[in-house]
Design an enzyme around this catalytic site. Structure first.
Site, PDB file in Angstrom:
ATOM      1  N   ASP A  36     -13.189  37.927 -24.343  1.00  0.00           N
ATOM      2  CA  ASP A  36     -13.171  37.185 -23.077  1.00  0.00           C
ATOM      3  C   ASP A  36     -13.712  35.772 -23.315  1.00  0.00           C
ATOM      4  OD1 ASP A  36     -13.159  36.469 -20.403  1.00  0.00           O
ATOM      5  OD2 ASP A  36     -14.133  38.296 -19.724  1.00  0.00           O
ATOM      6  N   ASP A  37     -12.866  34.773 -23.167  1.00  0.00           N
ATOM      7  CA  ASP A  37     -13.257  33.354 -23.331  1.00  0.00           C
ATOM      8  C   ASP A  37     -13.608  33.002 -24.775  1.00  0.00           C
ATOM      9  OD1 ASP A  37     -12.941  33.229 -20.595  1.00  0.00           O
ATOM     10  OD2 ASP A  37     -14.907  32.397 -20.167  1.00  0.00           O
ATOM     11  N   CYS A  74      -8.203  34.667 -17.567  1.00  0.00           N
ATOM     12  CA  CYS A  74      -8.456  36.103 -17.693  1.00  0.00           C
ATOM     13  C   CYS A  74      -7.451  36.968 -16.936  1.00  0.00           C
ATOM     14  CB  CYS A  74      -9.885  36.424 -17.258  1.00  0.00           C
ATOM     15  SG  CYS A  74     -10.446  35.506 -15.822  1.00  0.00           S
ATOM     16  N   ARG A  78      -4.497  39.419 -18.665  1.00  0.00           N
ATOM     17  CA  ARG A  78      -4.643  40.877 -18.586  1.00  0.00           C
ATOM     18  C   ARG A  78      -3.417  41.515 -17.943  1.00  0.00           C
ATOM     19  NH1 ARG A  78     -10.240  41.568 -19.713  1.00  0.00           N
ATOM     20  NH2 ARG A  78     -11.019  39.436 -19.960  1.00  0.00           N
ATOM     21  N   LYS A 135     -13.535  45.469 -19.127  1.00  0.00           N
ATOM     22  CA  LYS A 135     -13.230  44.660 -17.946  1.00  0.00           C
ATOM     23  C   LYS A 135     -11.778  44.845 -17.506  1.00  0.00           C
ATOM     24  CE  LYS A 135     -13.036  39.715 -16.714  1.00  0.00           C
ATOM     25  NZ  LYS A 135     -13.432  38.366 -17.168  1.00  0.00           N
ATOM     26  N   HIS A 137     -10.181  43.661 -13.965  1.00  0.00           N
ATOM     27  CA  HIS A 137      -9.917  42.333 -13.393  1.00  0.00           C
ATOM     28  C   HIS A 137      -8.465  42.092 -12.987  1.00  0.00           C
ATOM     29  CE1 HIS A 137     -11.546  37.937 -13.374  1.00  0.00           C
ATOM     30  NE2 HIS A 137     -11.869  38.613 -12.272  1.00  0.00           N
ATOM     31  N   HIS A 224     -17.871  35.668 -22.622  1.00  0.00           N
ATOM     32  CA  HIS A 224     -17.844  34.991 -21.314  1.00  0.00           C
ATOM     33  C   HIS A 224     -19.267  34.751 -20.810  1.00  0.00           C
ATOM     34  CE1 HIS A 224     -16.881  34.262 -17.095  1.00  0.00           C
ATOM     35  NE2 HIS A 224     -15.604  34.438 -17.298  1.00  0.00           N
ATOM     36  N   ASP A 328      -8.408  36.410 -24.193  1.00  0.00           N
ATOM     37  CA  ASP A 328      -7.634  36.215 -22.966  1.00  0.00           C
ATOM     38  C   ASP A 328      -7.357  34.749 -22.649  1.00  0.00           C
ATOM     39  OD1 ASP A 328     -10.251  35.569 -22.279  1.00  0.00           O
ATOM     40  OD2 ASP A 328     -10.244  36.677 -20.396  1.00  0.00           O
ATOM     41  N   ASN A 329      -8.112  33.843 -23.245  1.00  0.00           N
ATOM     42  CA  ASN A 329      -7.883  32.406 -23.083  1.00  0.00           C
ATOM     43  C   ASN A 329      -8.749  31.677 -24.096  1.00  0.00           C
ATOM     44  OD1 ASN A 329      -9.453  33.302 -20.169  1.00  0.00           O
ATOM     45  ND2 ASN A 329     -10.607  32.026 -21.600  1.00  0.00           N
ATOM     46  N   LYS A 373      -9.830  26.820 -21.378  1.00  0.00           N
ATOM     47  CA  LYS A 373      -9.453  27.833 -20.393  1.00  0.00           C
ATOM     48  C   LYS A 373      -8.994  27.171 -19.094  1.00  0.00           C
ATOM     49  CE  LYS A 373     -11.884  31.369 -17.597  1.00  0.00           C
ATOM     50  NZ  LYS A 373     -13.180  32.068 -17.466  1.00  0.00           N
TER      51      LYS A 373
END
Length: 513
Positions: A36-37, A74, A78, A135, A137, A224, A328-329, A373
Site C-alpha cells: 500500500d503506497d 488504492c 484493488r 485491506k 477498501h 501507507h 497499489d500506487n 499517488k
C-alpha cells in the site's frame, strides 16, 4: 545477458540460468501480495536500500517487470486486481463510499459492482479454496464485504488507512475490522496491523485442506501512513537517512542502473522546485526519523512475507505456487496534519503519533519518476511487480520490459488455474513468464482518476495533470521519466491519442468534473 530490441531501442534484459519447465498436471496455488503506497524504488530488487531479503530472493528466482502499471490509487487498483476490469467498469472510478452515504450505482458508486465476477469467485467456481487477509477498501457495507465476493475466509481492515496499533474512534470515518462476517477489534496492547495480517494468512494456510489448490490474497496496509513501526525495526535504520532525500534519490538511481532495472532512457528527474534541498532543512533529524520509520514498515512487511513463504515451504507448496507482488500506487505525497490525529508528545513510529513522510521523501520513493499517488504520470502508476513460480517460470532473474497492467492479473490467473475467464479488459501475462523468448504486440492502456487521465499506445503516452489542465505527450521508449513533452512537436499523434482516450472514457462512463 540477452539484447532485446523493442521499438528501435536496445534494452538489456538480465537473464539468469534457465530453469527446467516442469509440466505438472497440478494447478498452481495463487498468492497475490499487495503493498500500500509503496514507491517504485523502495525494495532492494528495484534499487532500494531498505532490507527486503524475501522480496529480493523472489525476484532473483522469478521475474521482475520494468513497466508494470496500477490504477494510480488504492480503491481503483484493488477493484481492477479483483475483477480484471478498468475500475470505472466495476463502480470504483474514484474512492470507496462511506457506510452512511446513499447506495447509488454507476462508474463512481464507491463499491464493487455485484455484477462483476471477482478473482475469488472465478477460482471458487474452478475448485479453489479462497482466503484473504488485509485491506479490502472496495465496499464498506456488510453486503459488500469479502465473504460475499467469493472469499471463504477473511480477516482484515474493511476500510482505508488506519493506525497500526488500534482503531481510532474519532476519525472522520470510523475504521472497521472484520473476521469472516463479524466485526473484530484489536486487543488493547500487543497489536501491530502488519503482523496481524501475516499471522492470519498463515493460519488460513495451516488449516487449508491439501486436496485442492488455494488463492491467498494478502493485502498489507504497509507502508501507507500513519508512520507506525516497531522499535526493533526502526533501530535498523538509525542514521540511514541523515544524508537526506537528494542523496537518497541519487544513490537509488545509481543502484537501479547497476541492477538493470533502468537504462539510459530513464533520465534522472530533478527535485521539484517547490521542494527544499535537504541542506536547507532545519529539522533534519525529525525528517530523517520519518523515513527511518517508513523503511521499518517496509522491512516488517518483508519479514511477514518471509514467514508466509516459509509456511508454503513447510507445506511443500512453494514450487507450485504462483506468487505475485505489487503495489497499489506510487509513493504518497500527502500530508496528514489536517486530520489533527497526531499527539505532539509522541515521535514518528509510536502509538499516538499520526504523521506521513510527505512529498520530498515520496519523490525519493518514486525514483526516477515524477509525481505521486493520485496522478497518472509514471510516479503515480508505475509499480514494481515480481512473479515467482519455480515449477513454471523460465529464466529466473529476468527483467521483463513489455508493459503490463493490474487488469492483466485476472486473465493470468484464469489461464494458469484453467478457470473460465469472465469479461476482462486485460490479457494473460503467462507468455512473458513462460519463456525469455516471447512476442508481445503493442497494446493500448487507459487511466482516469479524479480528473487525471492518460492513454498509452505502444511507446507513446498522452497524459493530463488536472493541475496543469493540458495534454502532455511522451515517447516512453526514449524518455521513460516523462521529461520532454512532445505535444507541440507531434500534434497529430497527440490528437489521435486524445480521440482514442475520449472514446474509451465515453464508453466506460468517465465523468470529468
Amino acid at each position: 545477458m540477452i539484447l532485446k530490441n523493442i521499438g528501435g531501442i536496445g534494452l538489456l534484459l538480465v537473464v539468469g540460468g534457465i530453469i527446467g519447465c516442469q509440466t505438472s498436471s497440478e494447478r498452481p496455488n495463487i498468492l497475490i501480495i499487495l503493498a500500500d503506497d509503496l514507491g517504485y524504488s523502495d525494495i532492494g530488487a528495484y534499487g532500494g536500500e531498505i532490507h527486503t531479503p524475501t522480496l529480493d530472493t523472489l525476484a532473483e528466482n522469478g521475474v521482475r517487470f520494468r513497466q508494470f502499471y496500477n490504477a494510480g490509487r488504492c480503491c481503483p487498483t484493488r477493484a481492477s486486481l479483483l475483477t480484471g476490469r478498468y475500475p470505472h467498469g466495476v463502480g470504483m472510478g474514484a474512492m470507496v463510499s462511506s457506510v452512511d452515504s446513499e447506495l447509488t450505482t454507476g462508474p463512481y458508486q464507491g463499491y464493487l459492482s455485484e455484477s462483476a465476477l471477482t478473482l475469488a469467485e472465478m477460482l471458487q467456481d474452478a475448485g479453489y479454496h479462497t482466503y484473504m487477509s488485509g485491506k479490502w477498501h472496495v465496499g464498506e457495507r456488510p453486503q459488500h464485504w469479502p465473504r460475499t465476493r467469493g472469499f471463504e475466509r477473511y480477516f482484515g481492515l474493511i476500510s482505508g488507512a488506519s493506525s497500526y496499533y488500534e482503531i481510532i474512534e474519532n476519525q472522520p470515518r470510523k475504521r472497521q475490522m472484520v473476521l469472516d462476517d463479524d466485526p473484530w477489534s484489536p486487543p488493547d496492547s500487543g497489536f501491530y496491523m502488519t503482523d496481524a495480517f501475516t499471522d492470519r494468512a498463515i493460519e488460513f494456510l495451516q488449516s487449508h485442506p491439501s486436496e485442492k489448490p488455494f488463492l491467498l490474497y494478502l493485502a498489507y496496509t504497509a507502508p501507507h501512513w500513519p508512520l507506525h513501526a516497531l522499535p526493533e525495526d526502526i533501530a535498523r535504520y538509525t542514521n540511514e537517512y541523515e544524508d537526506g532525500w537528494d542523496v537518497l534519490r541519487q544513490d537509488r538511481y545509481t543502484r537501479m542502473q547497476e541492477l538493470g532495472v533502468i537504462d539510459e532512457t530513464y533520465a534522472f528527474s530533478s527535485r521539484p522546485a517547490r521542494l527544499p534541498a535537504w541542506q536547507d532543512m532545519i529539522d533534519r533529524k525529525d525528517w530523517a526519523l520519518r523515513m527511518s520509520v517508513y523503511a521499518a514498515m517496509v522491512d516488517r512487511m518483508d519479514q511477514g512475507i518471509g514467514r508466509v513463504i516459509d509456511q508454503l515451504r513447510s507445506m511443500d507448496a512453494l514450487d507450485n505456487t504462483l506468487v505475485i507482488f505489487l503495489s497499489d500506487n506510487g509513493g504518497c505525497a500527502e500530508s496528514v496534519d489536517g486530520r489533527r490525529l497526531h499527539d505532539p508528545s509522541t515521535h514518528a513510529g509510536e502509538r499516538g503519533s499520526y504523521l506521513a513522510y510527505e512529498e520530498a521523501w515520496a519523490n525519493a520513493s518514486n525514483t526516477p519518476f515524477r509525481l505521486y499517488k493520485q496522478w497518472v504520470h509514471e510516479g503515480g502508476i508505475a509499480t514494481p511487480l515480481i512473479a515467482h513460480w519455480p515449477a513454471r517460470i523460465r529464466g529466473p532473474g529476468r527483467i521483463i520490459d513489455e508493459p503490463g497492467h493490474v487488469i492483466d492479473l485476472m486473465a493470468t490467473v484464469a489461464e494458469v488455474a484453467r478457470a473460465t475467464l469472465p469479461h476482462s479488459d486485460g490479457k494473460s501475462l503467462l507468455p512473458l513468464l513462460d519463456t525469455p523468448e516471447y512476442s508481445w504486440p503493442d497494446r493500448t492502456l487507459y487511466w482516469e482518476h479524479i480528473g487525471n487521465r492518460a492513454i498509452r499506445q505502444g511507446d507513446w503516452k498522452l497524459v493530463w495533470d488536472r493541475g496543469r489542465a493540458e495534454w502532455e505527450l511522451y515517447n516512453l521508449a526514449l524518455d521513460a521519466t516523462e521529461l520532454y513533452d512532445l505535444a507541440a512537436e507531434a500534434p497529430e499523434i497527440a490528437s489521435s491519442l486524445q480521440h482514442r482516450w475520449e472514446v474509451w472514457a465515453d464508453s466506460i462512463g468517465v465523468q470529468l468534473r
